[in-house]
Write an enzyme that holds these catalytic residues in place. Structure first.
Site, short mmCIF file in Angstrom:
data_model
loop_
_atom_site.label_atom_id
_atom_site.label_comp_id
_atom_site.label_asym_id
_atom_site.label_seq_id
_atom_site.Cartn_x
_atom_site.Cartn_y
_atom_site.Cartn_z
CB VAL A 83 -1.00 0.16 1.07
CG1 VAL A 83 -1.81 1.36 1.27
CG2 VAL A 83 -1.65 -1.37 1.28
NE ARG A 94 6.42 7.51 -3.68
CZ ARG A 94 5.65 8.22 -4.55
NH1 ARG A 94 4.29 8.27 -4.28
NH2 ARG A 94 6.17 8.91 -5.64
CG LEU A 95 4.72 5.51 3.53
CD1 LEU A 95 5.30 4.94 4.84
CD2 LEU A 95 3.77 6.52 3.95
CG HIS A 96 6.65 -0.06 0.87
ND1 HIS A 96 7.95 0.62 0.70
CD2 HIS A 96 7.03 -1.24 0.94
CE1 HIS A 96 8.88 -0.06 0.87
NE2 HIS A 96 8.57 -1.29 1.05
CG MET A 97 0.98 -1.29 5.71
SD MET A 97 -0.36 -0.87 6.69
CE MET A 97 -1.76 -1.15 5.27
#
Length: 196
Positions: free
Chosen positions: A61, A112-115
């Site tokens: 995400v 890039r921020l990602h969950m």
């Protein structure tokens, strides 16, 4: 200008410009645009299938805004992270046959921020080494709920030290579903099949 120099200059100008190869750590930004990888999309978020899944279910995400990591989050991002959680709940509903975890790597390798939303089975040919395993089964994997709580309470996420990172990556292997302690990754992978 001499004829030889003119010929060299024309030769250089006629060669098509080389494409600059982007660093692998920027791969998520390109993946966000790949319609074959996109699983869900909202106004602020893109959820993609992980290209190298480490379990039967593995999504990422990501925000559409250019936020490089959890350490660039502030209080103004609380609603964004809550929206990550809403997508997590939706994906849990869609995958009722799997137990899913959601969280962030404490020291991400990708920009890039990602969950990660990942099933606990950890059955995948892409799970190849101890670092892969420990990045999802130790405190290196910061649960979504903990990140949201820390961000809401303090307005930022505290970084782990290099020593903590090294310790987590060298943690001895242990099954994430029982007390089994394997000698190596092949033995662990064989054991994980017994939980399916």
């Amino acid at each position: 200008m001499s004829k030889r120099l003119r010929d060299v200059k024309e030769s250089i100008q006629s060669v098509a410009p080389k494409q600059v190869k982007k660093h692998w750590s920027l791969g998520l930004i390109e993946s966000m645009k790949d319609v074959d990888l996109i699983y869900k999309e909202t106004e602020r978020i893109v959820t993609i299938r992980d290209k190298y899944p480490k379990a039967k279910v593995h999504y990422l995400v990501l925000p559409k805004d250019n936020i490089s990591s959890i350490y660039k989050l502030g209080k103004e991002h609380v609603s964004l992270i809550k929206e990550f959680g809403e997508l997590y709940k939706l994906i849990q509903e869609e995958h009722k046959d799997y137990t899913l975890n959601a969280g962030f790597h404490a020291m991400p390798s990708m920009q890039r921020l990602h969950m990660h939303i990942i099933s606990i089975d950890m059955v995948s040919p892409c799970l190849k080494n101890k670092i892969h395993w420990n990045s999802f089964t130790t405190a290196f994997f910061k649960p979504y709920e903990d990140v949201l709580e820390e961000l809401t309470k303090y307005g930022c996420i505290k970084k782990i030290t290099n020593d903590e990172h090294k310790k987590l990556m060298t943690t001895p292997l242990k099954c994430n579903q029982c007390a089994f302690i394997p000698k190596n990754i092949p033995q662990l992978k064989e054991h994980l099949l017994s939980h399916i």
